[in-house]
Design a protein around this motif. Structure first.
Motif, mmCIF file in Angstrom:
data_model
loop_
_atom_site.group_PDB
_atom_site.id
_atom_site.type_symbol
_atom_site.label_atom_id
_atom_site.label_comp_id
_atom_site.label_asym_id
_atom_site.label_seq_id
_atom_site.Cartn_x
_atom_site.Cartn_y
_atom_site.Cartn_z
ATOM 1 N N ARG A 152 0.840 -1.206 0.000
ATOM 2 C CA ARG A 152 0.000 0.000 0.000
ATOM 3 C C ARG A 152 0.873 1.254 0.000
ATOM 4 O O ARG A 152 0.593 2.220 -0.725
ATOM 5 C CB ARG A 152 -0.919 -0.019 1.223
ATOM 6 N N GLU A 153 1.924 1.254 0.779
ATOM 7 C CA GLU A 153 2.797 2.417 0.884
ATOM 8 C C GLU A 153 3.657 2.608 -0.362
ATOM 9 O O GLU A 153 4.249 3.677 -0.545
ATOM 10 C CB GLU A 153 3.680 2.282 2.119
ATOM 11 N N THR A 169 -4.100 14.404 -4.968
ATOM 12 C CA THR A 169 -3.459 14.582 -3.668
ATOM 13 C C THR A 169 -3.448 16.063 -3.336
ATOM 14 O O THR A 169 -2.947 16.893 -4.102
ATOM 15 C CB THR A 169 -2.014 14.055 -3.681
ATOM 16 N N ARG A 173 1.279 14.479 2.612
ATOM 17 C CA ARG A 173 0.782 13.243 3.227
ATOM 18 C C ARG A 173 1.752 12.823 4.323
ATOM 19 O O ARG A 173 2.962 12.873 4.143
ATOM 20 C CB ARG A 173 0.651 12.131 2.188
ATOM 21 N N THR A 232 2.147 9.774 5.374
ATOM 22 C CA THR A 232 2.754 8.488 5.028
ATOM 23 C C THR A 232 2.808 8.356 3.509
ATOM 24 O O THR A 232 1.979 8.940 2.795
ATOM 25 C CB THR A 232 1.946 7.309 5.607
ATOM 26 N N ARG A 248 -3.598 5.901 1.185
ATOM 27 C CA ARG A 248 -4.218 5.840 2.505
ATOM 28 C C ARG A 248 -5.109 4.601 2.580
ATOM 29 O O ARG A 248 -5.579 4.091 1.572
ATOM 30 C CB ARG A 248 -5.057 7.095 2.756
ATOM 31 N N ARG A 249 -5.348 4.144 3.787
ATOM 32 C CA ARG A 249 -6.234 2.989 3.967
ATOM 33 C C ARG A 249 -7.616 3.272 3.380
ATOM 34 O O ARG A 249 -8.228 2.394 2.777
ATOM 35 C CB ARG A 249 -6.361 2.630 5.441
ATOM 36 N N GLU A 250 -8.093 4.502 3.567
ATOM 37 C CA GLU A 250 -9.414 4.848 3.065
ATOM 38 C C GLU A 250 -9.485 4.693 1.542
ATOM 39 O O GLU A 250 -10.510 4.244 1.000
ATOM 40 C CB GLU A 250 -9.771 6.285 3.447
ATOM 41 N N GLU A 251 -8.409 5.043 0.870
ATOM 42 C CA GLU A 251 -8.375 4.955 -0.585
ATOM 43 C C GLU A 251 -8.353 3.499 -1.046
ATOM 44 O O GLU A 251 -9.054 3.116 -1.984
ATOM 45 C CB GLU A 251 -7.152 5.713 -1.111
#
Length: 273
Positions: free
Chosen positions: A12-13, A24, A28, A30, A34-37
């Motif tokens: 993910r990262e 964006t 950010r 991180t 993002r987890r939400e995405e």
């Protein structure tokens, strides 16, 4: 955190949001998504993704794993690794027909007949000695070995141990294709053979599975007579399902001399003329 969670978070990262068309705004905290995405694109809840990454849920469904693999842009090896971590099976479209050049170069240096087949037993590549042998049999690159075995009317006369060879070959097919029983390529092949070969239909219905990495066969060739061969299989790293099959003449049978005659005839264009 579990290995599954660590892998999901690391991948993910790694993903650039711009590659997925995400805007964006501002810095950010991180890298990557993002987890939400990820959750939104994969069609799952953020809470469920958090549980997966933190190891509180270790058994996502195959559909969830496939969706996450798509969102994270995983390649074939990564998709298979993710599925293994989640203990599920997902479809991985491996290149069954592409033989890498190093394998072709290696085979060209061998004096023994050698071929490359995929898991559906399509003949993908062949060296010179292998071409001489298979040309005498009536098989060329691009042919499917199962079709030749079950649909060629000459096959029973070419192979003295025909019914045993047929049974072993079908059982080996089940082993090679494994759980990919619903693969379109396999369905089409099995359907065609079942329709046109009662023997194949009978053997396929037995549901026998046999791993064959080596063996022996006798072949009757019009130009030289009976050739007795031992064969051994080598798996091709990086191309799941591809196998290099190398044939060795059985000592004391005169098969080495017969193969040499076939090879010499092929080099001057006599075989098959």
């Amino acid at each position: 955190m579990t290995a599954l969670g660590e892998f999901l978070r690391a991948r993910r990262e790694r993903v650039d949001p711009a590659t997925l068309g995400l805007r964006t705004v501002g810095p950010r905290r991180t890298p990557g998504l993002r987890r939400e995405e990820v959750a939104s694109l994969a069609g799952i809840s953020v809470e469920y993704l958090v549980r997966l990454e933190r190891g509180r849920d270790r058994n996502p469904s195959a559909a969830v794993v496939a969706s996450l693999a798509d969102v994270l842009g995983l390649d074939d090896a990564e998709r298979e690794h993710l599925a293994a971590l989640a203990d599920v099976r997902i479809d991985v479209d491996f290149a069954d027909h592409e033989v890498v050049e190093p394998i072709r170069v290696l085979m060209a240096q061998w004096q023994q007949p050698a071929i490359v087949m995929n898991r559906f037993m399509d003949l993908l590549a062949i060296n010179d000695a292998g071409a001489a042998l298979h040309q005498a049999i009536g098989t060329v690159p691009g042919d499917n070995m199962l079709r030749k075995l079950f649909l060629d009317s000459h096959a029973p006369s070419i192979y003295p141990d025909y019914e045993l060879l047929a049974a072993e070959t079908v059982a080996n097919l089940r082993s090679l294709t494994g759980a990919d029983i619903d693969h379109p390529r396999l369905r089409d092949l099995v359907g065609e053979l079942s329709l046109h070969s009662p023997l194949f239909a009978e053997i396929w219905a037995r549901n026998e599975v046999q791993v064959k990495s080596s063996g022996a066969k006798r072949i009757v060739l019009a130009d030289v007579g009976v050739v007795e061969l031992r064969w051994d299989t080598l798996e091709v790293a990086g191309a799941r399902g591809q196998r290099v099959v190398v044939y060795q003449p059985v000592e004391g049978t005169g098969s080495a001399e017969k193969l040499a005659r076939l090879d010499a005839a092929a080099r001057v264009g006599v075989v098959g003329s």
